[in-house]
Design an enzyme around this catalytic site. Structure first.
Site, PDB file in Angstrom:
ATOM      1  N   HIS A  17     -82.882 -24.483 -75.478  1.00 17.60           N
ATOM      2  CA  HIS A  17     -82.944 -25.946 -75.294  1.00 17.60           C
ATOM      3  C   HIS A  17     -81.561 -26.493 -74.911  1.00 17.60           C
ATOM      4  O   HIS A  17     -81.441 -27.342 -74.028  1.00 17.60           O
ATOM      5  CB  HIS A  17     -83.359 -26.645 -76.601  1.00 17.60           C
ATOM      6  CG  HIS A  17     -84.745 -26.330 -77.086  1.00 17.60           C
ATOM      7  ND1 HIS A  17     -84.999 -25.887 -78.358  1.00 17.60           N
ATOM      8  CD2 HIS A  17     -85.952 -26.419 -76.476  1.00 17.60           C
ATOM      9  CE1 HIS A  17     -86.295 -25.723 -78.517  1.00 17.60           C
ATOM     10  NE2 HIS A  17     -86.911 -26.027 -77.401  1.00 17.60           N
ATOM     11  N   LYS A  41     -99.495 -31.737 -86.171  1.00 14.43           N
ATOM     12  CA  LYS A  41     -98.955 -30.373 -86.077  1.00 14.43           C
ATOM     13  C   LYS A  41     -97.974 -30.171 -87.229  1.00 14.43           C
ATOM     14  O   LYS A  41     -97.083 -30.998 -87.424  1.00 14.43           O
ATOM     15  CB  LYS A  41     -98.223 -30.254 -84.732  1.00 14.43           C
ATOM     16  CG  LYS A  41     -98.143 -28.862 -84.167  1.00 14.43           C
ATOM     17  CD  LYS A  41     -97.623 -28.938 -82.734  1.00 14.43           C
ATOM     18  CE  LYS A  41     -96.730 -27.753 -82.409  1.00 14.43           C
ATOM     19  NZ  LYS A  41     -96.049 -27.901 -81.119  1.00 14.43           N
ATOM     20  N   ARG A  90     -89.883 -21.071 -68.871  1.00 16.62           N
ATOM     21  CA  ARG A  90     -89.421 -19.720 -69.175  1.00 16.62           C
ATOM     22  C   ARG A  90     -90.189 -18.675 -68.379  1.00 16.62           C
ATOM     23  O   ARG A  90     -89.619 -17.847 -67.716  1.00 16.62           O
ATOM     24  CB  ARG A  90     -89.590 -19.414 -70.678  1.00 16.62           C
ATOM     25  CG  ARG A  90     -88.524 -19.988 -71.529  1.00 16.62           C
ATOM     26  CD  ARG A  90     -88.970 -20.074 -72.956  1.00 16.62           C
ATOM     27  NE  ARG A  90     -90.058 -21.026 -73.100  1.00 16.62           N
ATOM     28  CZ  ARG A  90     -90.517 -21.474 -74.244  1.00 16.62           C
ATOM     29  NH1 ARG A  90     -90.013 -21.026 -75.371  1.00 16.62           N
ATOM     30  NH2 ARG A  90     -91.489 -22.348 -74.283  1.00 16.62           N
ATOM     31  N   SER A 128     -88.653 -21.531 -80.262  1.00 18.60           N
ATOM     32  CA  SER A 128     -88.504 -21.990 -81.644  1.00 18.60           C
ATOM     33  C   SER A 128     -89.410 -21.193 -82.571  1.00 18.60           C
ATOM     34  O   SER A 128     -89.049 -20.896 -83.715  1.00 18.60           O
ATOM     35  CB  SER A 128     -88.863 -23.479 -81.752  1.00 18.60           C
ATOM     36  OG  SER A 128     -88.008 -24.251 -80.946  1.00 18.60           O
TER      37      SER A 128
HETATM   38  P1  ADP Z   1     -93.044 -27.856 -77.043  1.00 20.09           P
HETATM   39  O1  ADP Z   1     -92.637 -29.219 -76.590  1.00 20.09           O
HETATM   40  O2  ADP Z   1     -94.056 -27.185 -76.128  1.00 20.09           O
HETATM   41  O3  ADP Z   1     -93.363 -27.726 -78.488  1.00 20.09           O
HETATM   42  P2  ADP Z   1     -90.330 -27.013 -77.321  1.00 20.09           P
HETATM   43  O4  ADP Z   1     -90.021 -28.193 -78.070  1.00 20.09           O
HETATM   44  O5  ADP Z   1     -89.986 -25.710 -77.958  1.00 20.09           O
HETATM   45  O6  ADP Z   1     -91.794 -26.903 -76.808  1.00 20.09           O
HETATM   46  O7  ADP Z   1     -89.574 -27.049 -75.931  1.00 20.09           O
HETATM   47  C1  ADP Z   1     -89.393 -28.233 -75.185  1.00 20.09           C
HETATM   48  C2  ADP Z   1     -89.164 -27.838 -73.753  1.00 20.09           C
HETATM   49  O8  ADP Z   1     -88.112 -26.888 -73.675  1.00 20.09           O
HETATM   50  C3  ADP Z   1     -90.365 -27.173 -73.071  1.00 20.09           C
HETATM   51  O9  ADP Z   1     -90.399 -27.616 -71.740  1.00 20.09           O
HETATM   52  C4  ADP Z   1     -90.050 -25.715 -73.141  1.00 20.09           C
HETATM   53  O10 ADP Z   1     -90.669 -25.006 -72.083  1.00 20.09           O
HETATM   54  C5  ADP Z   1     -88.547 -25.734 -72.990  1.00 20.09           C
HETATM   55  N1  ADP Z   1     -87.912 -24.553 -73.565  1.00 20.09           N
HETATM   56  C6  ADP Z   1     -88.051 -24.063 -74.808  1.00 20.09           C
HETATM   57  N2  ADP Z   1     -87.328 -22.939 -74.980  1.00 20.09           N
HETATM   58  C7  ADP Z   1     -86.711 -22.703 -73.790  1.00 20.09           C
HETATM   59  C8  ADP Z   1     -85.838 -21.668 -73.297  1.00 20.09           C
HETATM   60  N3  ADP Z   1     -85.495 -20.628 -74.064  1.00 20.09           N
HETATM   61  N4  ADP Z   1     -85.409 -21.759 -72.015  1.00 20.09           N
HETATM   62  C9  ADP Z   1     -85.807 -22.802 -71.238  1.00 20.09           C
HETATM   63  N5  ADP Z   1     -86.636 -23.787 -71.631  1.00 20.09           N
HETATM   64  C10 ADP Z   1     -87.089 -23.740 -72.886  1.00 20.09           C
END
Ligand code: ADP
Length: 169
Positions: A17, A41, A90, A128
Site C-alpha cells: 500500500h 466485515k 497485483r 493484508s
Molecule cells: P480491499 O480494499 O480490497 O480490502 P486493501 O485495502 O488491502 O484491499 O487494498 C486497497 C487497494 O490496494 C486495492 O486496490 C489493492 O489491490 C491494493 N493493494 C493491496 N496490496 C497491494 C500490493 N501489495 N501492491 C499493490 N497494490 C496493492
C-alpha cells in the site's frame, strides 16, 4: 488542482500500500488515503486504529491526507469532489474484481474515474490477509509492514489470545 482518493481496508497497511501511496502522491496534487469502515466485515483493527497507523506511516509525504468513510465510494467521491480513484493491481485475480468495481462506480457516477497503478514487483505477493495470517502464528512480518505497524499487530494478537471472554475485538 487534481485530487485523488485511494480507498481500501488497510487492515493493516502494508509496504505494498505504501508503495502505491508514494507513487500516486507524485502523480496528483493531493492524495487522500481513506479507510473504508465496513461494519459487515470483521476486521483486525478498528477504522480509527487503521487511520492512526496510516497517518504515522504517511507523515513524511507532504500532499497525503488520511480519512475514513462508510457507505458507497461514489457518494464519498461526489461529496468531496475527488477527480480520480486510485487502486492497486497485483495480479490477474485483482483485475477482474477491480475492473467490475471501476465500471460499476463509473455507471453510478461519471466523475468516478479509476486509475490503476500496477504493483512494484517486490510487493506483488503481499496482502493484508497474509500479513494477519503470518502474525497470528507469531511469524516474522518485518518484510511486509513498517515496525510501528508490526508492533501493533503483535499487540492486537496478544490481546485477542489472552481474551478468554471473546471481548469486543
Ligand atoms: P480491499 O480494499 O480490497 O480490502 P486493501 O485495502 O488491502 O484491499 O487494498 C486497497 C487497494 O490496494 C486495492 O486496490 C489493492 O489491490 C491494493 N493493494 C493491496 N496490496 C497491494 C500490493 N501489495 N501492491 C499493490 N497494490 C496493492
Amino acid at each position: 488542482m487534481t485530487s485523488a482518493i485511494y480507498p481500501g481496508s488497510f487492515d493493516p497497511v502494508t509496504f505494498g500500500h505504501i508503495d502505491i501511496i508514494k507513487r500516486a502522491s507524485k502523480l496528483f496534487d493531493t492524495l487522500t488515503v481513506s479507510v473504508l469502515e465496513n461494519k459487515a466485515k470483521s476486521s483486525l483493527f478498528s477504522a480509527d486504529e487503521r487511520v492512526k497507523m496510516l497517518v504515522e506511516v504517511c507523515s513524511d509525504i507532504p500532499n497525503v491526507k488520511v480519512d475514513s468513510f462508510s457507505g458507497l465510494l461514489v457518494d464519498y467521491v461526489e461529496k468531496n469532489n475527488f477527480d480520480v480513484v486510485i487502486r492497486g493491481l497485483r495480479a490477474i485475480t485483482d483485475f477482474e474484481y477491480e475492473l467490475q468495481m471501476a465500471q460499476t462506480n463509473r455507471k453510478l457516477l461519471l466523475q468516478a474515474d479509476t486509475v490503476f497503478l500496477t504493483t512494484s514487483l517486490e510487493y506483488a505477493y503481499l496482502s493484508s490477509t497474509t500479513v494477519r495470517e503470518v502474525a497470528a502464528f507469531g511469524g516474522d512480518i518485518s518484510l511486509f509492514v513498517p515496525k510501528l505497524v508490526a508492533d501493533r499487530i503483535y499487540e492486537k494478537f496478544r490481546i485477542k489470545n489472552g481474551d478468554q471472554n471473546g471481548g469486543k475485538d
